[in-house]
Design an enzyme around this catalytic site. Structure first.
Site, PDB file in Angstrom:
ATOM      1  N   ALA A  47       4.359  -7.638   5.505  1.00  0.00           N
ATOM      2  CA  ALA A  47       3.490  -5.835   5.483  1.00  0.00           C
ATOM      3  C   ALA A  47       3.473  -5.190   6.856  1.00  0.00           C
ATOM      4  O   ALA A  47       1.848  -5.286   7.454  1.00  0.00           O
ATOM      5  CB  ALA A  47       2.518  -6.151   4.657  1.00  0.00           C
ATOM      6  N   ALA A  48       3.962  -5.550   8.431  1.00  0.00           N
ATOM      7  CA  ALA A  48       4.384  -5.334   9.328  1.00  0.00           C
ATOM      8  C   ALA A  48       5.047  -3.621   9.774  1.00  0.00           C
ATOM      9  O   ALA A  48       5.980  -3.351   8.617  1.00  0.00           O
ATOM     10  CB  ALA A  48       4.822  -6.550  10.409  1.00  0.00           C
ATOM     11  N   GLY A  78       6.562   1.181   2.180  1.00  0.00           N
ATOM     12  CA  GLY A  78       7.134   1.105   0.677  1.00  0.00           C
ATOM     13  C   GLY A  78       7.842   1.816  -0.086  1.00  0.00           C
ATOM     14  O   GLY A  78       7.365   3.005  -0.582  1.00  0.00           O
ATOM     15  N   ASN A 107       0.276  -0.748   0.277  1.00  0.00           N
ATOM     16  CA  ASN A 107       0.097   0.178   0.412  1.00  0.00           C
ATOM     17  C   ASN A 107       0.951   1.234   0.057  1.00  0.00           C
ATOM     18  O   ASN A 107       0.106   2.531   0.103  1.00  0.00           O
ATOM     19  CB  ASN A 107      -1.344   0.153   1.369  1.00  0.00           C
ATOM     20  CG  ASN A 107      -0.552  -0.429   2.238  1.00  0.00           C
ATOM     21  OD1 ASN A 107       1.384   0.376   2.899  1.00  0.00           O
ATOM     22  ND2 ASN A 107      -0.858   0.482   3.969  1.00  0.00           N
ATOM     23  N   TYR A 127       4.318  -4.417  19.947  1.00  0.00           N
ATOM     24  CA  TYR A 127       4.991  -5.011  18.758  1.00  0.00           C
ATOM     25  C   TYR A 127       5.145  -6.576  18.628  1.00  0.00           C
ATOM     26  O   TYR A 127       4.586  -7.578  18.050  1.00  0.00           O
ATOM     27  CB  TYR A 127       5.892  -4.632  18.571  1.00  0.00           C
ATOM     28  CG  TYR A 127       6.858  -5.095  17.066  1.00  0.00           C
ATOM     29  CD1 TYR A 127       6.443  -4.625  15.780  1.00  0.00           C
ATOM     30  CD2 TYR A 127       7.992  -5.864  17.769  1.00  0.00           C
ATOM     31  CE1 TYR A 127       7.165  -5.147  14.509  1.00  0.00           C
ATOM     32  CE2 TYR A 127       8.898  -6.277  16.397  1.00  0.00           C
ATOM     33  CZ  TYR A 127       8.082  -6.173  14.781  1.00  0.00           C
ATOM     34  OH  TYR A 127       9.263  -6.662  14.308  1.00  0.00           O
ATOM     35  N   GLN A 170      23.448   8.053  18.667  1.00  0.00           N
ATOM     36  CA  GLN A 170      23.686   8.457  19.783  1.00  0.00           C
ATOM     37  C   GLN A 170      23.402   6.670  20.702  1.00  0.00           C
ATOM     38  O   GLN A 170      22.510   6.061  19.927  1.00  0.00           O
ATOM     39  CB  GLN A 170      21.404   8.822  20.236  1.00  0.00           C
ATOM     40  CG  GLN A 170      21.384  10.226  19.786  1.00  0.00           C
ATOM     41  CD  GLN A 170      20.931  10.745  21.352  1.00  0.00           C
ATOM     42  OE1 GLN A 170      21.248  11.375  21.955  1.00  0.00           O
ATOM     43  NE2 GLN A 170      19.345  10.966  20.829  1.00  0.00           N
TER      44      GLN A 170
HETATM   45  N1  UDP Z   1      20.926   1.989  19.348  1.00  0.00           N
HETATM   46  C1  UDP Z   1      22.023   2.500  19.655  1.00  0.00           C
HETATM   47  N2  UDP Z   1      21.705   4.134  18.799  1.00  0.00           N
HETATM   48  C2  UDP Z   1      20.717   4.067  17.861  1.00  0.00           C
HETATM   49  C3  UDP Z   1      19.802   3.204  17.556  1.00  0.00           C
HETATM   50  C4  UDP Z   1      20.063   1.909  18.805  1.00  0.00           C
HETATM   51  O1  UDP Z   1      23.210   2.637  20.414  1.00  0.00           O
HETATM   52  O2  UDP Z   1      20.372   4.887  18.001  1.00  0.00           O
HETATM   53  C5  UDP Z   1      21.102   0.144  19.865  1.00  0.00           C
HETATM   54  C6  UDP Z   1      20.314  -0.113  20.202  1.00  0.00           C
HETATM   55  O3  UDP Z   1      19.821   0.236  21.700  1.00  0.00           O
HETATM   56  C7  UDP Z   1      20.208  -1.669  20.078  1.00  0.00           C
HETATM   57  C8  UDP Z   1      20.449  -1.837  19.082  1.00  0.00           C
HETATM   58  O4  UDP Z   1      21.548  -0.578  18.873  1.00  0.00           O
HETATM   59  O5  UDP Z   1      21.028  -2.067  21.185  1.00  0.00           O
HETATM   60  C9  UDP Z   1      20.016  -2.131  18.055  1.00  0.00           C
HETATM   61  O6  UDP Z   1      18.643  -1.390  18.062  1.00  0.00           O
HETATM   62  P1  UDP Z   1      17.882  -1.639  16.532  1.00  0.00           P
HETATM   63  O7  UDP Z   1      16.951  -0.234  16.897  1.00  0.00           O
HETATM   64  O8  UDP Z   1      18.593  -1.178  15.554  1.00  0.00           O
HETATM   65  O9  UDP Z   1      17.487  -2.441  16.696  1.00  0.00           O
HETATM   66  P2  UDP Z   1      16.855  -3.697  17.893  1.00  0.00           P
HETATM   67  O10 UDP Z   1      17.371  -4.339  18.645  1.00  0.00           O
HETATM   68  O11 UDP Z   1      16.016  -2.308  18.618  1.00  0.00           O
HETATM   69  O12 UDP Z   1      15.250  -3.874  16.838  1.00  0.00           O
END
Ligand code: UDP
Length: 332
Positions: A74-75, A36, A32, A141, A206
């Site tokens: 598609a989630a 995408g 949709n 989720y 970060q």
């Molecule tokens: N992470 C981070 N800074 C960011 C995004 C992610 O330090 O800007 C860390 C996050 O805390 C986790 C890892 O990177 O430990 C992977 O995060 P991501 O969101 O990629 O995937 P998730 O493990 O949440 O599915």
């Protein structure tokens, strides 16, 4: 096989479409375009533009195409958003696949491959994670994905649906030829954010938490290449021939990689410095998550081709270097 790829214009779906073509199958895309990208669909692949909840559109689709297998990608994928707006997740990640399955069954299509997640396990009691661990998600989720898994089990028993649920760890990387890649808006994933920061296209990265009980204090995850994930989806086809058969696999490389190790890999591969800010922990992040994919190896002969974080980041870099604005179809 003629394969309906729901979410075929998204990140993992679009990579799977290419793997299906490479393996000699016929993908048909349903999307949709909320998230995408039109440019992610290869020329010549048929596209149906519709919502999964649009029963009339799905009836037209299944009447027009003789589909053998349906894959569902598609989630929505934002854990934080699922906490803030669970209605959106129950609608799109539970009610929409329910509508899709309803349409499939009306049209006698009984093979289904589902994108599930390691988030269905919540905070696991042991590492690496095998399929038999208790599933106790800690956010909507993960809960909606588990709810679909349970729905599929009931449908297998009652209607002879055969299905596989693949619980992905951290999908990462891009097509080897650099043609398609990861472009989420908003982007929240570590590797694209680290690369974007290194390119000067995004703010300093970060790092969420440096006081975890891990070797370097940052979270460990199991990064697995999208093409490796896609290959598992195709390797299951033979097993889906048995009506009512059901399969669950955890898909990862099995290697825990810390946030600092990802940053080092990005710096090594790109030759650029990743500017970093150390920030507090992000709510809901378990210290370490990594897969035991022995079951997929044994039963599907599945081996990740991209076994190291460097190899995965190299493909991501190829994409981001050539497409600094991603597909360029969304405001950042
Ligand atoms: N992470 C981070 N800074 C960011 C995004 C992610 O330090 O800007 C860390 C996050 O805390 C986790 C890892 O990177 O430990 C992977 O995060 P991501 O969101 O990629 O995937 P998730 O493990 O949440 O599915």
């Amino acid at each position: 096989m003629k394969v309906l790829v729901a979410g075929g214009a998204g990140y993992i779906g679009s990579h799977c479409v290419r793997q299906l073509l490479a393996a000699g199958h016929e993908p048909v895309v349903l999307d949709n375009f909320v998230y995408g990208h039109r440019a992610a669909i290869p020329a010549g692949v048929r596209l149906h533009e519709a919502n999964l909840a649009d029963a009339a559109a799905l009836d037209r689709l299944f009447a027009a195409e003789k589909i053998d297998v349906v894959m569902h990608f598609a989630a929505y994928c934002y854990v934080g958003e699922s906490v803030a707006d669970p209605l959106k997740y129950y609608q799109n990640n539970f009610a929409a696949p329910l509508a899709l399955l309803d349409a499939m069954l009306r049209h006698g299509v009984k093979k289904f491959v589902f994108s599930s997640t390691c988030a269905t396990f919540g905070i696991p009691e042991k590492m690496p994670m095998t399929e038999d661990l208790p599933q106790a998600p800690i956010n909507p989720y993960g809960q909606t994905k588990l709810d679909v898994e349970n729905m599929l089990k009931a449908f297998a028993r009652a209607y002879g649906l055969s299905f596989a649920a693949f619980r992905y760890f951290n999908a990462a990387g891009a097509a080897e030829d650099g043609s398609i890649g990861e472009d989420h808006e908003p982007e929240t994933h570590l590797i694209p954010l680290a690369i974007g920061a290194a390119q000067g296209l995004r703010p300093a990265l970060q790092v969420f938490g440096t006081d975890y009980p891990t070797p370097d204090g940052t979270c460990q995850r199991d990064y697995v290449h999208v093409d490796d994930l896609s290959r598992a989806h195709i390797a299951i086809f033979d097993k889906l021939a048995t009506p009512g058969a059901q399969f669950f696999y955890n898909l990862g490389t099995g290697t825990p990689t810390s946030v600092k190790e990802v940053i080092r890999a990005v710096e090594k591969v790109t030759g650029l410095k990743v500017p970093v800010n150390y920030a507090p922990r992000r709510a809901g992040d378990p210290p370490a998550l990594y897969a035991d994919s022995g079951k997929a190896r044994r039963e599907l002969g599945w081996t990740p081709k991209f076994a190291t974080i460097d190899a995965i980041v190299e493909t991501a870099w190829r994409w981001h270097k050539a497409h600094p604005q991603g597909y360029g179809d969304r405001q950042r």
